[in-house]
Scaffold this active site. Structure first.
Site, PDB file in Angstrom:
ATOM      1  N   ASP A 289      11.969  -5.486  -3.002  1.00 48.47           N
ATOM      2  CA  ASP A 289      11.125  -4.074  -2.997  1.00 48.47           C
ATOM      3  C   ASP A 289      11.190  -3.565  -1.534  1.00 48.47           C
ATOM      4  O   ASP A 289      11.976  -3.973  -0.538  1.00 48.47           O
ATOM      5  CB  ASP A 289       9.703  -4.517  -2.850  1.00 48.47           C
ATOM      6  CG  ASP A 289       8.815  -3.384  -3.612  1.00 48.47           C
ATOM      7  OD1 ASP A 289       7.519  -3.848  -4.407  1.00 48.47           O
ATOM      8  OD2 ASP A 289       9.011  -2.158  -3.448  1.00 48.47           O
ATOM      9  N   GLU A 494      -0.839   1.312  -5.374  1.00 46.15           N
ATOM     10  CA  GLU A 494      -0.862   0.083  -4.378  1.00 46.15           C
ATOM     11  C   GLU A 494      -2.097  -0.318  -3.837  1.00 46.15           C
ATOM     12  O   GLU A 494      -3.233  -0.223  -4.094  1.00 46.15           O
ATOM     13  CB  GLU A 494       0.487   0.173  -3.572  1.00 46.15           C
ATOM     14  CG  GLU A 494       1.745   0.448  -4.374  1.00 46.15           C
ATOM     15  CD  GLU A 494       2.942   0.389  -3.888  1.00 46.15           C
ATOM     16  OE1 GLU A 494       3.564   1.291  -3.873  1.00 46.15           O
ATOM     17  OE2 GLU A 494       3.188  -0.490  -3.060  1.00 46.15           O
TER      18      GLU A 494
HETATM   19  O1  LIG Z   1       4.108   5.475   6.437  1.00 47.50           O
HETATM   20  N1  LIG Z   1       3.300   4.587   6.017  1.00 47.50           N
HETATM   21  O2  LIG Z   1       2.305   4.399   6.569  1.00 47.50           O
HETATM   22  C1  LIG Z   1       3.754   3.849   4.722  1.00 47.50           C
HETATM   23  C2  LIG Z   1       2.847   2.715   4.301  1.00 47.50           C
HETATM   24  C3  LIG Z   1       3.130   2.155   3.217  1.00 47.50           C
HETATM   25  C4  LIG Z   1       4.602   2.403   2.620  1.00 47.50           C
HETATM   26  O3  LIG Z   1       4.921   1.853   1.620  1.00 47.50           O
HETATM   27  C5  LIG Z   1       5.998   2.272   0.735  1.00 47.50           C
HETATM   28  O4  LIG Z   1       5.461   3.566   0.089  1.00 47.50           O
HETATM   29  C6  LIG Z   1       6.057   3.855  -0.913  1.00 47.50           C
HETATM   30  C7  LIG Z   1       6.563   5.461  -0.870  1.00 47.50           C
HETATM   31  O5  LIG Z   1       7.019   5.633   0.379  1.00 47.50           O
HETATM   32  C8  LIG Z   1       7.301   3.202  -1.288  1.00 47.50           C
HETATM   33  O6  LIG Z   1       7.829   3.547  -2.535  1.00 47.50           O
HETATM   34  C9  LIG Z   1       6.963   1.756  -1.367  1.00 47.50           C
HETATM   35  S1  LIG Z   1       6.021   1.151  -2.549  1.00 47.50           S
HETATM   36  C10 LIG Z   1       7.327   0.179  -3.630  1.00 47.50           C
HETATM   37  O7  LIG Z   1       8.400   1.118  -3.618  1.00 47.50           O
HETATM   38  C11 LIG Z   1       9.431   0.639  -4.482  1.00 47.50           C
HETATM   39  C12 LIG Z   1      10.497   2.031  -4.357  1.00 47.50           C
HETATM   40  O8  LIG Z   1       9.706   3.176  -4.441  1.00 47.50           O
HETATM   41  C13 LIG Z   1       8.895   0.650  -5.940  1.00 47.50           C
HETATM   42  O9  LIG Z   1       9.799   0.528  -7.046  1.00 47.50           O
HETATM   43  C14 LIG Z   1       7.991  -0.536  -5.970  1.00 47.50           C
HETATM   44  O10 LIG Z   1       7.243  -0.818  -7.205  1.00 47.50           O
HETATM   45  C15 LIG Z   1       6.712  -0.328  -4.806  1.00 47.50           C
HETATM   46  O11 LIG Z   1       6.097  -1.445  -4.742  1.00 47.50           O
HETATM   47  C16 LIG Z   1       6.322   1.152  -0.235  1.00 47.50           C
HETATM   48  O12 LIG Z   1       4.955   0.473  -0.478  1.00 47.50           O
HETATM   49  C17 LIG Z   1       5.389   3.520   3.065  1.00 47.50           C
HETATM   50  C18 LIG Z   1       4.654   4.063   4.250  1.00 47.50           C
END
Ligand SMILES: O=[N+]([O-])c1ccc(O[C@@H]2O[C@@H](CO)[C@H](O)[C@H](S[C@@H]3O[C@H](CO)[C@@H](O)[C@H](O)[C@H]3O)[C@@H]2O)cc1
Length: 608
Positions: A289, A494
């Site tokens: 992930d 999430e």
């Molecule tokens: O800047 N911050 O504070 C920050 C905080 C948390 C983040 O966390 C991130 O943020 C999301 C968007 O940037 C990301 O996609 C992932 S979630 C994860 O991503 C995969 C691909 O997209 C999916 O298939 C999964 O199913 C999912 O669990 C992560 O948790 C990002 C940035």
């Protein structure tokens, strides 16, 4: 004439395993490590892709080439990256991945289907398969061949912020909905190798069953936390849908952020290698992930070398590295050169990645074109989404007595009131993972709000009055025939969605009380999960769970006004109070407000 050297792996007439073997023996360690590295599009450039032989690129939630980028913009971006990868010594195409988890949800004007919890309420695997096929077409419209879907979590506690990504608390419903994999990837041909990854041609995409394993079983539904359950419980509740996914040729499986009895899944060699790969015979590739390996340690990234070692040795084949990809590449090279990670592990990972790329035709058709751009947001797909919305609605109360049902509502009715924060808000009815990672309020893409749908469904003589949060006097003194109150949860994804109280934020409860206290009302709840409604049910004449219906709000009006009957069944237990949680069908002391599988029905008006 100079004969071009015959290169076996480039010959589409050669069997996949022959092509993989021929290519593998030509690869350097740097080229192999590049295949195991998935970078985020914001870090991608032709130079980076060439310098590090990058094998995959992703869009994280909301990561787009430009706001409201068109399908052509996406195709152009992917072509630019792919040409860079094809220009490397061995010309191995990269695979671009994105979360198309309820339609192509990052992309402006894509059809947004109901989130998985609503699809679970339909109990219709064939519908979900058709949604997979439509989603694949819209993903391919943008030149992308891979989606991080379906999520096959079995959410056992609605306090989990990702519960709406789970089809049901019942693994049998989740198993049935793995039909979406055949929609996304295509039907497996007869006499195809059992349990082998499969993707059919250029109108289908590689899928990703996620998050392996037990993501939906964490204590109190705390996201990315610990799933405390014995092996029998893990196998009987959280594992079954992986059997179905592998049998349906799923090409990839994503590891879960969560832990099983204190062991991080991203570092769990027994479950990833010994069980998933050896015992279950999974032949595709396992992907981490986003920062999944960093989060092996607490705090995350406390010891990145350890994270790389433990995850790759556990059996992770491709690592989603949304930030320091150089750190990953250098750490992995050092760990291999010092034999902390054996070359045999690297070869297993690369063999699996190449196998999927060959099987899905990426070597033979690496460059997307504009042929499918008109599939994005196509009317037929919106009609399919509308059908899904209709079938996802669960009727929980209909009339103050069964002899005097309120629904279906009359289309001809003088003056009606539509109220509530979620009645005219497309972003709210789509929920998280829509345009933005966390979702967003307002007119975020093309679609039909529930209010717009009501207006286009009622008789032209019926006066529809919309007031988002009217006071009791307004509701009382305007001689409304009835009211439709649409309230619920704001969008979330999430951890941002983790909730210990599961209450509907104000002014939802106040709107219910003001309106339903003054006029006959049906309340439509827009939520990713059961929420606190018990105190308000006595005030309501009717209650509908609509989950997160997506862009096609017309499906809600179709059923409210009787063009179609209610057929949906609860995919999850609806609690009385959060103090009861976790509480699932089959538990002792099972005392729900509405039980799993509950759902009142109505007949379409034409048959009444
Ligand atoms: O800047 N911050 O504070 C920050 C905080 C948390 C983040 O966390 C991130 O943020 C999301 C968007 O940037 C990301 O996609 C992932 S979630 C994860 O991503 C995969 C691909 O997209 C999916 O298939 C999964 O199913 C999912 O669990 C992560 O948790 C990002 C940035």
């Amino acid at each position: 004439t100079i004969q071009a050297e015959y290169i076996k792996y480039k010959d589409p007439n050669q069997p996949v395993n022959v092509r993989v073997k021929d290519l593998m023996k030509r690869m350097t360690l740097a080229e192999k490590i590049g295949q195991m590295t998935q970078i985020e599009r914001k870090d991608a450039s032709p130079q980076v892709l060439k310098d590090y032989f990058i094998g995959s690129i992703l869009s994280g939630g909301g990561s787009v080439p430009a706001p409201q980028a068109s399908a052509k913009d996406w195709v152009n971006m992917i072509n630019e990256y792919q040409k860079a990868c094809l220009s490397t010594r061995l010309g191995i195409p990269m695979i671009y991945g994105i979360d198309a988890v309820h339609g192509h949800n990052n992309v402006y004007n894509a059809t947004i289907f109901p989130h998985n919890v609503g699809l679970g309420a339909t109990r219709d695997p064939d519908l979900v398969k058709r949604i997979g096929a439509a989603t694949a077409l819209e993903v391919r419209a943008t030149g992308i061949p891979y989606t991080f879907a379906p999520c096959i979590a079995v959410c056992r506690d609605p306090r989990w912020g990702r519960c709406y990504e789970s089809y049901s608390e019942d693994h049998r419903v989740v198993q049935a909905m793995t039909q979406i994999i055949l929609g996304l990837q295509g039907d497996i041909p007869a006499n195809y190798t059992k349990d082998f990854p499969y993707v059919s041609g250029q109108k289908h995409v590689a899928a990703c069953a996620k998050h392996f394993v037990g993501d939906g079983g964490t204590q109190k539904g705390i996201n990315e936390n610990n799933t405390i359950i014995d092996f029998h419980g893990l196998l009987s509740t959280h594992m079954p849908a992986y059997y179905d996914s592998i049998a349906k040729g799923v090409s990839t499986i994503m590891a879960s952020y969560s832990s099983w009895n204190g062991i991080k899944m991203h570092a769990n060699r027994y479950l990833i290698t010994d069980f998933l790969k050896k015992k279950l015979g999974f032949k595709g590739f396992v992907i981490s992930d986003w920062q999944g390996i960093d989060r092996i340690t607490t705090p995350p990234d406390a010891n990145y070398t350890y994270s790389v070692q433990m995850s790759v040795n556990a059996g992770i084949d491709m690592v989603m590295v949304p930030d320091d990809y150089l750190g990953f590449i250098n750490n992995l090279a050092t760990l291999v050169n010092t034999e902390v990670i054996p070359m045999s592990r690297i070869d297993d990972a690369v063999r699996r990645i190449l196998r999927v790329k060959f099987v899905m035709g990426l070597f033979d058709n690496p460059l997307p074109d504009y042929n499918l751009v008109d599939q994005l947001g196509k009317k037929e797909h919106r009609e399919l989404a509308r059908e899904a919305v209709r079938k996802s609605l669960v009727l929980l109360k209909n009339g103050r007595s069964s002899k005097k049902p309120l629904l279906p509502l009359p289309k001809k009715a003088g003056k009606i009131l539509v109220a509530g924060s979620h009645a005219d808000n497309l972003g709210y009815q789509c929920g998280g993972w829509t345009i933005e990672w966390q979702g967003k309020s307002g007119r975020i893409t093309d679609g039909t709000t529930i209010l717009e749908a009501i207006k286009s469904t009622v008789d032209p003589s019926t006066n529809v009055v919309f007031s988002e949060n009217p006071d009791a006097g307004f509701a009382k003194n305007n001689n409304f025939s009835y009211a439709i109150v649409v309230v619920g949860e704001p969008p979330y994804s999430e951890t941002a969605g983790d909730s210990l109280n599961l209450t509907i934020p104000e002014p939802g409860p106040s709107t219910i009380q003001s309106v339903c206290g003054a006029v006959k009302c049906v309340v439509v709840i827009i939520s990713g999960r059961p929420v606190v409604v018990e105190p308000y049910v006595p005030l309501m004449d009717a209650l509908v769970a609509a989950w997160l219906p997506g862009s096609e709000g017309q499906g809600v009006a179709d059923v409210l006004f009787g063009d179609f009957g209610f057929t949906g069944k609860l995919p999850r237990t609806w609690f009385k109070s959060v103090e009861q949680l976790p509480m699932n069908f089959g538990d002792e002391n099972y005392d729900p407000l509405f039980p799993f599988d509950f759902g009142l029905t109505t007949k379409p008006r034409s048959t009444v």
